[in-house]
Design a protein around this motif. Structure first.
Motif, PDB file in Angstrom:
ATOM      1  N   GLU A 124      39.039  54.907 -21.391  1.00 59.44           N
ATOM      2  CA  GLU A 124      39.451  55.697 -20.351  1.00 59.44           C
ATOM      3  C   GLU A 124      39.772  57.022 -20.915  1.00 59.44           C
ATOM      4  O   GLU A 124      39.486  57.862 -20.274  1.00 59.44           O
ATOM      5  N   VAL A 125      40.754  56.861 -22.046  1.00 56.83           N
ATOM      6  CA  VAL A 125      41.044  58.390 -22.572  1.00 56.83           C
ATOM      7  C   VAL A 125      40.093  58.936 -23.380  1.00 56.83           C
ATOM      8  O   VAL A 125      39.851  60.467 -23.064  1.00 56.83           O
ATOM      9  N   ALA A 126      39.053  58.507 -23.865  1.00 55.84           N
ATOM     10  CA  ALA A 126      37.838  59.090 -24.575  1.00 55.84           C
ATOM     11  C   ALA A 126      36.913  60.060 -23.302  1.00 55.84           C
ATOM     12  O   ALA A 126      36.432  61.026 -23.587  1.00 55.84           O
ATOM     13  N   ALA A 127      36.946  59.458 -22.186  1.00 58.87           N
ATOM     14  CA  ALA A 127      36.417  60.041 -21.200  1.00 58.87           C
ATOM     15  C   ALA A 127      37.159  61.403 -20.393  1.00 58.87           C
ATOM     16  O   ALA A 127      36.611  62.207 -19.830  1.00 58.87           O
ATOM     17  N   THR A 128      38.390  61.289 -20.730  1.00 59.40           N
ATOM     18  CA  THR A 128      39.180  62.295 -20.318  1.00 59.40           C
ATOM     19  C   THR A 128      39.573  63.485 -21.317  1.00 59.40           C
ATOM     20  O   THR A 128      40.167  64.603 -20.841  1.00 59.40           O
ATOM     21  N   GLU A 129      39.516  63.127 -22.553  1.00 63.51           N
ATOM     22  CA  GLU A 129      39.869  64.075 -23.517  1.00 63.51           C
ATOM     23  C   GLU A 129      38.679  64.201 -24.586  1.00 63.51           C
ATOM     24  O   GLU A 129      37.847  63.306 -24.755  1.00 63.51           O
ATOM     25  N   LYS A 130      38.916  65.333 -25.420  1.00 58.57           N
ATOM     26  CA  LYS A 130      38.024  65.794 -26.367  1.00 58.57           C
ATOM     27  C   LYS A 130      38.663  66.315 -27.584  1.00 58.57           C
ATOM     28  O   LYS A 130      39.996  66.679 -27.525  1.00 58.57           O
ATOM     29  N   GLU A 131      38.378  66.184 -28.837  1.00 58.48           N
ATOM     30  CA  GLU A 131      39.055  66.864 -29.989  1.00 58.48           C
ATOM     31  C   GLU A 131      38.518  68.129 -30.083  1.00 58.48           C
ATOM     32  O   GLU A 131      37.425  68.585 -29.941  1.00 58.48           O
ATOM     33  N   THR A 137      43.339  68.371 -32.457  1.00 57.83           N
ATOM     34  CA  THR A 137      43.954  67.815 -31.728  1.00 57.83           C
ATOM     35  C   THR A 137      43.470  67.438 -30.431  1.00 57.83           C
ATOM     36  O   THR A 137      42.146  67.947 -30.087  1.00 57.83           O
ATOM     37  N   MET A 138      43.887  66.727 -29.674  1.00 59.20           N
ATOM     38  CA  MET A 138      43.131  65.933 -28.493  1.00 59.20           C
ATOM     39  C   MET A 138      43.429  66.768 -27.272  1.00 59.20           C
ATOM     40  O   MET A 138      44.740  67.184 -27.296  1.00 59.20           O
ATOM     41  N   ILE A 139      42.533  67.592 -26.557  1.00 62.75           N
ATOM     42  CA  ILE A 139      42.762  68.461 -25.588  1.00 62.75           C
ATOM     43  C   ILE A 139      41.786  67.696 -24.266  1.00 62.75           C
ATOM     44  O   ILE A 139      40.942  67.064 -24.315  1.00 62.75           O
ATOM     45  N   PRO A 140      42.172  68.234 -23.184  1.00 68.00           N
ATOM     46  CA  PRO A 140      41.296  67.971 -21.882  1.00 68.00           C
ATOM     47  C   PRO A 140      40.031  68.132 -21.950  1.00 68.00           C
ATOM     48  O   PRO A 140      39.579  69.246 -22.657  1.00 68.00           O
ATOM     49  N   ILE A 141      38.990  67.357 -21.622  1.00 66.81           N
ATOM     50  CA  ILE A 141      37.654  67.408 -21.784  1.00 66.81           C
ATOM     51  C   ILE A 141      37.209  68.844 -21.094  1.00 66.81           C
ATOM     52  O   ILE A 141      36.301  69.445 -21.439  1.00 66.81           O
ATOM     53  N   ASN A 142      37.490  69.221 -20.078  1.00 64.32           N
ATOM     54  CA  ASN A 142      37.323  70.376 -19.134  1.00 64.32           C
ATOM     55  C   ASN A 142      37.724  71.731 -19.855  1.00 64.32           C
ATOM     56  O   ASN A 142      37.589  72.902 -19.243  1.00 64.32           O
ATOM     57  N   PRO A 147      44.791  74.573 -26.111  1.00 63.87           N
ATOM     58  CA  PRO A 147      46.062  74.984 -25.709  1.00 63.87           C
ATOM     59  C   PRO A 147      47.039  75.169 -27.140  1.00 63.87           C
ATOM     60  O   PRO A 147      48.214  75.839 -27.245  1.00 63.87           O
ATOM     61  N   HIS A 148      46.594  74.478 -28.261  1.00 60.00           N
ATOM     62  CA  HIS A 148      47.262  74.195 -29.469  1.00 60.00           C
ATOM     63  C   HIS A 148      47.000  75.576 -30.404  1.00 60.00           C
ATOM     64  O   HIS A 148      47.948  76.077 -30.844  1.00 60.00           O
ATOM     65  N   CYS A 149      45.793  75.788 -30.491  1.00 64.10           N
ATOM     66  CA  CYS A 149      45.363  76.846 -31.452  1.00 64.10           C
ATOM     67  C   CYS A 149      44.835  77.950 -30.921  1.00 64.10           C
ATOM     68  O   CYS A 149      44.486  78.976 -31.719  1.00 64.10           O
ATOM     69  N   THR A 150      44.544  77.934 -29.521  1.00 62.81           N
ATOM     70  CA  THR A 150      44.022  79.093 -28.907  1.00 62.81           C
ATOM     71  C   THR A 150      42.583  79.515 -29.313  1.00 62.81           C
ATOM     72  O   THR A 150      42.275  80.767 -28.776  1.00 62.81           O
ATOM     73  N   SER A 151      41.898  78.723 -29.762  1.00 61.89           N
ATOM     74  CA  SER A 151      40.716  78.851 -29.924  1.00 61.89           C
ATOM     75  C   SER A 151      39.762  78.852 -28.884  1.00 61.89           C
ATOM     76  O   SER A 151      39.941  77.936 -27.730  1.00 61.89           O
ATOM     77  N   GLU A 152      38.692  79.717 -28.766  1.00 64.46           N
ATOM     78  CA  GLU A 152      37.627  79.453 -27.360  1.00 64.46           C
ATOM     79  C   GLU A 152      36.888  78.442 -27.966  1.00 64.46           C
ATOM     80  O   GLU A 152      36.180  78.421 -28.964  1.00 64.46           O
ATOM     81  N   LEU A 153      36.582  77.694 -26.851  1.00 65.31           N
ATOM     82  CA  LEU A 153      35.768  76.477 -26.914  1.00 65.31           C
ATOM     83  C   LEU A 153      34.333  76.788 -26.239  1.00 65.31           C
ATOM     84  O   LEU A 153      34.336  77.496 -25.142  1.00 65.31           O
ATOM     85  N   ASN A 154      33.284  76.017 -26.920  1.00 62.51           N
ATOM     86  CA  ASN A 154      31.993  76.381 -25.984  1.00 62.51           C
ATOM     87  C   ASN A 154      31.801  75.434 -24.904  1.00 62.51           C
ATOM     88  O   ASN A 154      32.294  74.411 -24.757  1.00 62.51           O
TER      89      ASN A 154
END
Length: 154
Positions: A124-131, A137-142, A147-154
């Motif tokens: 359940e956690v894996a379905a809602t979070e990604k690294e 660090t674990m962050i929301p999947i969407n 929020p930790h390193c402020t990097s832009e995600l694809n």
């Protein structure tokens, strides 16, 4: 010093772990009686029969008076003889082994149930979070930005 002793004792007794332990001890004592009966009345008679009609509960060695023979352990005890009751010891060892196997099986089942529950929670956690690929660090999947390193995600 002793003013709150009654309240503290009541709180301690009503704590969940103490009640669980009490129930476990009571059930364990009853289970021990069942295993003793199983060993004495079911398992040992056929083993004794196969070994030449030996009654394990009557196997003993007389220490005093040395060399004296009695019809049974009860007769030796009634006569005041000092005996080493190795047959009863064998029965106790077999009872212990049965209890140990039963407890091992029970713990194995409980651990399997816990592992399965943990796997479901992790799924359940894996379905809602990604690294985050940058800071790991674990962050929301969407998330579009970490929020930790402020990097832009694809």
């Amino acid at each position: 010093m002793f003013k709150n002793l009654g309240k503290e004792l009541r709180d301690f007794i009503l704590r969940g772990n103490v009640m669980d332990m009490a129930v476990g001890i009571i059930i364990g004592a009853a289970f021990g009686k069942i295993v003793d009966s199983l060993v004495k009345d079911i398992i040992m008679p056929p083993i004794g029969f196969l070994l030449g009609k030996v009654d394990f509960s009557n196997l003993y060695f007389t220490l005093y008076p040395l060399g004296e023979k009695y019809d049974s352990l009860e007769a030796a005890s009634a006569a005041g003889a000092v005996t080493i009751n190795y047959g009863l010891f064998i029965n106790t060892i077999i009872s212990f082994l049965i209890v140990a196997c039963a407890i091992f099986a029970l713990i194995k089942v409980v651990n399997t149930i816990r592992e399965n529950a943990n796997k479901e929670e992790n799924a359940e956690v894996a379905a809602t979070e990604k690294e985050c690929p940058y800071c790991c660090t674990m962050i929301p999947i969407n998330a579009k930005k970490c929020p930790h390193c402020t990097s832009e995600l694809n």
